[in-house]
Structures are given as structure tokens and as C-alpha cells.
Design a protein around this motif. Structure first.
Motif, PDB file in Angstrom:
ATOM      1  N   TRP A  31       0.814  -1.206   0.000  1.00 47.04           N
ATOM      2  CA  TRP A  31       0.000   0.000   0.000  1.00 47.04           C
ATOM      3  C   TRP A  31       0.852   1.261   0.000  1.00 47.04           C
ATOM      4  CZ3 TRP A  31      -1.156   2.370   5.197  1.00 47.04           C
ATOM      5  CH2 TRP A  31      -0.430   1.770   6.234  1.00 47.04           C
ATOM      6  N   GLU A  40      -4.192   7.475   1.578  1.00 44.66           N
ATOM      7  CA  GLU A  40      -3.833   6.061   1.552  1.00 44.66           C
ATOM      8  C   GLU A  40      -4.418   5.415   0.315  1.00 44.66           C
ATOM      9  OE1 GLU A  40      -4.981   2.021   4.006  1.00 44.66           O
ATOM     10  OE2 GLU A  40      -4.681   3.856   5.154  1.00 44.66           O
ATOM     11  N   ARG A  45      -1.763  10.473   7.750  1.00 41.92           N
ATOM     12  CA  ARG A  45      -2.555   9.400   7.169  1.00 41.92           C
ATOM     13  C   ARG A  45      -4.016   9.631   7.512  1.00 41.92           C
ATOM     14  NH1 ARG A  45      -4.063   4.523   9.466  1.00 41.92           N
ATOM     15  NH2 ARG A  45      -4.847   3.090   7.942  1.00 41.92           N
ATOM     16  N   PRO A  46      -4.966   9.604   6.512  1.00 41.44           N
ATOM     17  CA  PRO A  46      -4.687   9.499   5.089  1.00 41.44           C
ATOM     18  C   PRO A  46      -3.900  10.685   4.544  1.00 41.44           C
ATOM     19  CG  PRO A  46      -7.055   9.809   5.560  1.00 41.44           C
ATOM     20  CD  PRO A  46      -6.346   9.788   6.853  1.00 41.44           C
ATOM     21  N   THR A  74       0.924   5.082   1.774  1.00 43.53           N
ATOM     22  CA  THR A  74       0.385   5.849   2.889  1.00 43.53           C
ATOM     23  C   THR A  74       1.078   7.195   2.966  1.00 43.53           C
ATOM     24  OG1 THR A  74      -0.087   5.823   5.270  1.00 43.53           O
ATOM     25  CG2 THR A  74       1.996   4.853   4.569  1.00 43.53           C
TER      26      THR A  74
END
Length: 200
Positions: free
Chosen positions: A81, A91, A88-89, A83
Motif C-alpha cells: 500500500w 492512503e 494518514r490518510p 500511505t
């Protein structure tokens, strides 16, 4: 999650295959700091790419992909993923299994503004290619296209322009994938990871 240049107990690299591993603890690690504060019962591996993805006017197109053999049994939570490097986000989940055979292609614009496309995979433990193509479409937005084994599955739009993103390959356990997880070692294998960009 553990790993360093000297600690290879939970991250292995052999024959061009990267293998994060999870092992169950037999001692009290306490509880997670995140709600719902579940008990910590595993040590596992995580890898963060040194360089970041950042869509800009100069580099408006990115591709991130790899071939993975992902565990899909209850209590396992493998992911590949992007990020946010500073928060975060944002993401983007290219590969995420939560204890079964469904892969979650997710795009988090905020914690409550999320696009998800869920795809059943007949055998996550067999090798599959997971890919995303990210393209700048406005001053603020990108389109994120998700692919599984070369077949387009979804497109999500998000305001990620100019936001640095880390690339992560990790194996978490329990949490969103349910519990109780497996008692023995759990392995997640990756190869041919590619991160590329192109100029305008």
C-alpha cells in the motif's frame, strides 16, 4: 512489526523473494494503542521503500506493482500500500486481505471518505500481480487505477497531487482480519516490486 539491517527474524530476502513473516508470541506484549486496544500476540515484518511517490506537474504518472503470494486465512492481514509520508490518510491499498480470499482496493481521501472495490481471488496464496497506475487529472486530483493479474478492476479519484506517499509491504495479524490468528509461522512472499514514474 519488526525489521532492521541486523534483525532478519521477520523479514527474509532470498532468491529475489522478499518474505515478511509473522510469529505468535508466547508472552504478554500488552495491548495495542489503537482502538479497540486488542492484545498484541504477534511479531511480524514490514518494509518501507526509501523513495516516495509524489505526483506533481513534473511527474504526473506513477506505476506501482509487484507479484505476491498473500495469506488469506483468518487472522492474517497482508498489505501492499501507499500511505501519507506526513499524515494518514492519504492512503491507497493495492493489496489488502483481511482474513479471507477478498482483496480490498481502497482509496482513503479522509478517514470517512473512502472508495473501496472488493475482489474475490480464488487463491491468494498463489502468485498474483497487483498493480496501480496513478495519473494527475487536475491541479489537486489523481485517478488511481487498480489491476489484478493485468485485468483492470477499479478507478478511484483522490486529492493526492503534491502529497508524498510511502510504499509499504507488511504483514499484520488479527485486528481487522479477525482473531484468533494462526498459531504457527505465517509467510507473505513478494517479488518483482516495481515503482516507476514518467515526466509530463
Amino acid at each position: 512489526m519488526y525489521g532492521s539491517a541486523t534483525d532478519h527474524n521477520h523479514i527474509h530476502l532470498s532468491g529475489n523473494v522478499l518474505t515478511p513473516q509473522a510469529t505468535r508470541s508466547n508472552w504478554d506484549e500488552g495491548t495495542s494503542t489503537a482502538d479497540p486496544h486488542l492484545p498484541i500476540r504477534y511479531h511480524s515484518g514490514a518494509v518501507h521503500a526509501k523513495h516516495q511517490v509524489r505526483v506533481t506537474d513534473e511527474f504526473p504518472n506513477y506505476e506501482v506493482k509487484g507479484e505476491f503470494q498473500a495469506p488469506g486465512s483468518p487472522g492474517t492481514w497482508p498489505a501492499f500500500w501507499l500511505t501519507g509520508a506526513n499524515s494518514r490518510p492519504p492512503e491507497s491499498d493495492i493489496l489488502e486481505y483481511k482474513g479471507d480470499n477478498r482483496n480490498w482496493f481502497n482509496t482513503f481521501r479522509t478517514s470517512s471518505d473512502v472508495s473501496s472495490t472488493i475482489v474475490s481471488v480464488s487463491s491468494p496464496g498463489s502468485r498474483h500481480e497487483y498493480r496501480t497506475r496513478i495519473t494527475k487529472v487536475s491541479d489537486t486530483d489523481v485517478e488511481i487505477h487498480y489491476y489484478l493479474d493485468g485485468t483492470w478492476k477499479a478507478a478511484h479519484r483522490a486529492n493526492f497531487v503534491g502529497k508524498p506517499l510511502r510504499v509499504v509491504c507488511d504483514l499484520q495479524m488479527e485486528g481487522s482480519s479477525g482473531s484468533s490468528g494462526p498459531g504457527g509461522g505465517t509467510y507473505y512472499r513478494a517479488r518483482n516490486i516495481y515503482i516507476g514514474r514518467s515526466r509530463a
